[in-house]
Design an enzyme around this catalytic site. Structure first.
Site, short mmCIF file in Angstrom:
data_model
loop_
_atom_site.label_atom_id
_atom_site.label_comp_id
_atom_site.label_asym_id
_atom_site.label_seq_id
_atom_site.Cartn_x
_atom_site.Cartn_y
_atom_site.Cartn_z
N ASN A 127 25.20 -2.14 31.16
CA ASN A 127 24.49 -2.90 30.12
C ASN A 127 24.13 -2.02 28.92
O ASN A 127 23.63 -2.52 27.93
CB ASN A 127 23.23 -3.60 30.69
CG ASN A 127 22.14 -2.64 31.09
OD1 ASN A 127 22.42 -1.52 31.53
ND2 ASN A 127 20.90 -3.06 30.95
N GLY A 187 16.54 -3.65 30.05
CA GLY A 187 16.61 -5.00 30.59
C GLY A 187 15.23 -5.55 30.90
O GLY A 187 15.02 -6.75 30.98
N ASP A 232 22.92 4.90 31.07
CA ASP A 232 23.57 5.25 32.34
C ASP A 232 24.43 4.14 32.94
O ASP A 232 25.18 4.40 33.86
CB ASP A 232 22.51 5.66 33.38
CG ASP A 232 21.70 4.48 33.87
OD1 ASP A 232 21.33 3.62 33.05
OD2 ASP A 232 21.45 4.39 35.08
N ASP A 280 17.78 4.13 26.93
CA ASP A 280 17.65 3.21 28.06
C ASP A 280 16.47 3.67 28.93
O ASP A 280 16.03 4.82 28.84
CB ASP A 280 18.98 3.22 28.85
CG ASP A 280 18.83 2.54 30.20
OD1 ASP A 280 18.37 1.40 30.24
OD2 ASP A 280 19.19 3.18 31.21
N LEU A 281 15.95 2.77 29.76
CA LEU A 281 14.75 3.11 30.54
C LEU A 281 15.07 3.51 31.99
O LEU A 281 15.05 4.69 32.34
CB LEU A 281 13.78 1.93 30.48
CG LEU A 281 12.33 2.21 30.83
CD1 LEU A 281 11.72 3.29 29.97
CD2 LEU A 281 11.51 0.93 30.69
N ASP A 282 15.44 2.53 32.82
CA ASP A 282 15.71 2.83 34.24
C ASP A 282 16.97 3.69 34.38
O ASP A 282 18.01 3.38 33.82
CB ASP A 282 15.91 1.52 35.01
CG ASP A 282 14.60 0.77 35.21
OD1 ASP A 282 14.05 0.84 36.32
OD2 ASP A 282 14.12 0.14 34.25
CA CA Z 1 19.69 1.95 33.08
#
Ligand code: CA
Length: 282
Positions: free
Chosen positions: A234, A43, A231, A8-10
């Site tokens: 999603n 996302g 985290d 995941d990124l953010d």
């Molecule tokens: Ca995230």
């Protein structure tokens, strides 16, 4: 044994300033040298991910828009799952009538209407339940995305018959987010929240999990050799399809409970620790 690692990124690969640490970038390069396939699953739109990666000498698979798009490391779209045009039209019409801030995401641009910024600012003045700094950060995050294009009327997007992969709603008012989710979540659609104050609408089939499963199959990698780290909510669909499920130290309790173990936080380079354990030490 080839492995695929979905990150995941953010809140996971990015630190809290929305940048990539040298430690995280180096760990990914080393894992790739050991033969691992690395996929960033987010996302965000793929072109927005590319902007974040532009100063890094990294090329990775990208699952963007919560699984509505999958891009190979050369930047070609391999698995497009656009919203049905009729749904996208209905959704945007309702959002415009109800004065929501929203973004229409295609494969090249993020369209906002010319009054959109003002709508967010008006909400910041009214809403009491959120912290001013959190709201400012969220506003910057949205308006700082790559390829944002202002248009006078959202119908322009439909006239040009572009594929729409995601519609993002941002509201600082919890009740307004709930009403939007209740009203719009009826059709064959998936709704996610990948950041504070946001709600993202994609096609019913689209999820990070579905895209990851398809990608693993394409690369001929077995479920047990899929590793995923994230985290928030999603990320649950992609954690479900992974043989090894890893939560960030800053993940929600629900994500931590769904995982095999928890690594450090995004600020402590938790992805590097995980890659060390899963790929580099082996
Ligand atoms: Ca995230």
């Amino acid at each position: 044994m080839q492995k695929i690692v979905a990150i995941d990124l953010d809140g996971t690969f990015l630190n809290n300033n929305y940048t990539i640490s040298t430690i995280h970038a180096d760990a990914v390069k080393k894992a790739q040298e050991k033969g691992a396939q690395i996929v960033i699953a987010t996302g965000r739109a793929q072109f927005d991910v590319q902007r974040l990666f532009q100063n890094q000498d990294l090329s990775v698979w990208i699952i963007g828009a919560n699984g509505a798009t999958t891009y190979d490391p050369d930047g070609s779209l391999t698995l497009p799952l656009p919203l049905k045009s009729i749904y996208a039209k209905e959704i945007t019409r309702w959002l415009a009538e109800e004065n929501y801030y929203f973004e229409i995401v295609t494969d090249k641009e993020i369209f906002i209407t010319s009054n959109a910024k003002q709508l967010l600012e008006d909400e910041m003045d009214i809403v009491q339940q959120a912290d001013q700094e959190e709201m400012r950060n969220a506003k910057e995050r949205q308006l700082g995305q790559a390829n944002i294009k202002e248009i006078d009327d959202y119908m322009q997007v439909f006239q040009e018959e572009k594929n729409i992969y995601k519609i993002t709603i941002v509201s600082f008012d919890e009740e307004r987010r709930r009403v939007a989710a209740d009203t719009l979540g009826k059709n064959d659609l998936n709704l996610y929240s990948s950041a504070d104050f946001n709600l993202e609408i994609v096609a019913g089939q689209a999820s990070k999990g579905y895209a990851l499963k398809k990608l693993a199959k394409k690369l001929d990698i077995k479920t047990e050799d899929i590793i995923a780290v994230g985290d928030s909510m999603n990320d649950l669909p992609m954690l479900e399809v992974a043989g090894t499920k890893v939560a960030m130290g800053n993940a929600t309790d629900e994500v931590k409970e769904a995982c095999d173990y928890t690594t450090e936080t995004n600020e402590e380079n938790g992805v590097a620790t995980m890659l060390e354990r899963e790929i580099l030490q082996n």
